[in-house]
Design a protein around this motif. Structure first.
Motif, PDB file in Angstrom:
ATOM      1  N   GLU A  35      34.878 -66.130 -10.579  1.00 40.60           N
ATOM      2  CA  GLU A  35      35.575 -64.915 -10.145  1.00 40.60           C
ATOM      3  C   GLU A  35      35.947 -64.153 -11.407  1.00 40.60           C
ATOM      4  OE1 GLU A  35      38.799 -65.168  -7.341  1.00 40.60           O
ATOM      5  OE2 GLU A  35      37.898 -66.959  -6.441  1.00 40.60           O
ATOM      6  N   LEU A  36      35.421 -62.949 -11.539  1.00 41.96           N
ATOM      7  CA  LEU A  36      35.638 -62.162 -12.753  1.00 41.96           C
ATOM      8  C   LEU A  36      36.482 -60.936 -12.456  1.00 41.96           C
ATOM      9  CD1 LEU A  36      31.983 -62.223 -14.151  1.00 41.96           C
ATOM     10  CD2 LEU A  36      33.916 -63.597 -14.948  1.00 41.96           C
ATOM     11  N   SER A  37      37.343 -60.605 -13.392  1.00 42.23           N
ATOM     12  CA  SER A  37      38.139 -59.383 -13.253  1.00 42.23           C
ATOM     13  C   SER A  37      37.209 -58.173 -13.372  1.00 42.23           C
ATOM     14  CB  SER A  37      39.205 -59.320 -14.352  1.00 42.23           C
ATOM     15  OG  SER A  37      38.584 -59.104 -15.611  1.00 42.23           O
ATOM     16  N   GLU A  38      37.712 -57.042 -12.950  1.00 34.85           N
ATOM     17  CA  GLU A  38      36.937 -55.804 -13.037  1.00 34.85           C
ATOM     18  C   GLU A  38      36.532 -55.520 -14.487  1.00 34.85           C
ATOM     19  OE1 GLU A  38      37.830 -51.224 -11.909  1.00 34.85           O
ATOM     20  OE2 GLU A  38      38.486 -52.723 -10.440  1.00 34.85           O
ATOM     21  N   GLU A  39      37.408 -55.862 -15.415  1.00 34.11           N
ATOM     22  CA  GLU A  39      37.139 -55.646 -16.842  1.00 34.11           C
ATOM     23  C   GLU A  39      35.909 -56.442 -17.296  1.00 34.11           C
ATOM     24  OE1 GLU A  39      39.955 -55.645 -20.798  1.00 34.11           O
ATOM     25  OE2 GLU A  39      40.197 -57.325 -19.413  1.00 34.11           O
ATOM     26  N   TRP A  40      35.824 -57.697 -16.869  1.00 34.45           N
ATOM     27  CA  TRP A  40      34.679 -58.528 -17.262  1.00 34.45           C
ATOM     28  C   TRP A  40      33.413 -58.101 -16.522  1.00 34.45           C
ATOM     29  CZ3 TRP A  40      34.255 -61.447 -21.423  1.00 34.45           C
ATOM     30  CH2 TRP A  40      35.420 -61.809 -22.085  1.00 34.45           C
ATOM     31  N   GLN A  41      33.547 -57.673 -15.277  1.00 36.74           N
ATOM     32  CA  GLN A  41      32.383 -57.157 -14.555  1.00 36.74           C
ATOM     33  C   GLN A  41      31.842 -55.915 -15.251  1.00 36.74           C
ATOM     34  OE1 GLN A  41      33.865 -56.676 -10.553  1.00 36.74           O
ATOM     35  NE2 GLN A  41      33.298 -58.753  -9.984  1.00 36.74           N
ATOM     36  N   HIS A  42      32.742 -55.045 -15.679  1.00 41.33           N
ATOM     37  CA  HIS A  42      32.330 -53.841 -16.408  1.00 41.33           C
ATOM     38  C   HIS A  42      31.637 -54.218 -17.720  1.00 41.33           C
ATOM     39  CE1 HIS A  42      32.223 -49.770 -17.882  1.00 41.33           C
ATOM     40  NE2 HIS A  42      32.817 -50.176 -18.989  1.00 41.33           N
ATOM     41  N   TYR A  64      33.493 -64.583 -23.383  1.00 37.79           N
ATOM     42  CA  TYR A  64      34.395 -65.194 -22.402  1.00 37.79           C
ATOM     43  C   TYR A  64      34.808 -66.592 -22.851  1.00 37.79           C
ATOM     44  CZ  TYR A  64      36.161 -66.286 -17.695  1.00 37.79           C
ATOM     45  OH  TYR A  64      36.955 -66.617 -16.609  1.00 37.79           O
ATOM     46  N   ASP A 109      31.135 -62.977  -5.480  1.00 36.55           N
ATOM     47  CA  ASP A 109      31.390 -61.533  -5.471  1.00 36.55           C
ATOM     48  C   ASP A 109      30.623 -60.794  -6.562  1.00 36.55           C
ATOM     49  OD1 ASP A 109      33.087 -61.828  -3.327  1.00 36.55           O
ATOM     50  OD2 ASP A 109      34.904 -61.915  -4.560  1.00 36.55           O
ATOM     51  N   ASN A 110      29.933 -61.512  -7.427  1.00 39.15           N
ATOM     52  CA  ASN A 110      29.154 -60.877  -8.498  1.00 39.15           C
ATOM     53  C   ASN A 110      27.702 -60.641  -8.096  1.00 39.15           C
ATOM     54  OD1 ASN A 110      31.398 -60.981 -10.283  1.00 39.15           O
ATOM     55  ND2 ASN A 110      30.942 -63.141 -10.658  1.00 39.15           N
TER      56      ASN A 110
END
Length: 166
Positions: free
Chosen positions: A65-72, A18, A99-100
């Motif tokens: 705040e992370l995008s779905e891609e980074w959460q994945h 990141y 949210d994580n």
């Protein structure tokens, strides 16, 4: 031996990517995750071969705040790294998990370190969601001024965690 009392600390692979510079290239950062995980797996194996039991992996971007891609990417990374014989302590700090929270609590790790001082407003949720059979580490001392810590107040914040985790 001495190695059992040593806990190396690594910057986590997702945070590493990141924060990485991506100058002059159109290659998406996350496309590098598999090859980076292979390097981390080699590092963890070498540490395990030396008798290390626990490794702390710092992932400070878990407070963003992370995008779905980074959460994945977190899911993918810790599914892979959990194959190591080492116990992994994932650390996040300086803020709540936001949210994580569910993501962090459900990663394939042996322990979670949470900043209970800067993330105080979400501490009860972390304690409630994190599995009791795992290790929960909670930071309550201000590293910028350790003398400011109100020890009785800090201990009061740990009552729910102590009841659940022992």
């Amino acid at each position: 031996g001495l190695a059992k009392n040593v806990k190396p600390v690594l910057v986590g692979p997702v945070t590493y990517l990141y924060r990485a510079e991506n100058k002059g290239t159109a290659i998406p950062k996350l496309s590098r995750l598999p090859e980076l995980l292979a390097v981390y797996e080699q590092i963890l194996k070498r540490l395990a071969d030396q008798g290390i039991e626990w490794v702390q992996i710092d992932e400070p971007i878990l407070v963003l705040e992370l995008s779905e891609e980074w959460q994945h990417a977190f899911q993918q990374a810790y599914d892979a790294l959990s194959q190591s014989s080492l116990k992994l302590l994932l650390a996040s700090y300086f803020e709540t998990l936001g949210d994580n929270l569910s993501l962090a609590c459900n990663l394939a790790i042996a322990g979670l370190h949470y900043d209970g001082l800067r993330g105080a407003k979400q501490l009860n949720e972390v304690v409630a969601q994190y599995a009791a059979e795992r290790v929960l580490s909670i930071g309550l001392v201000d590293g910028r001024n350790i003398w400011k810590t109100d020890n009785p107040d800090a201990m009061a914040h740990l009552q729910d965690a102590k009841a659940k985790f022992g």
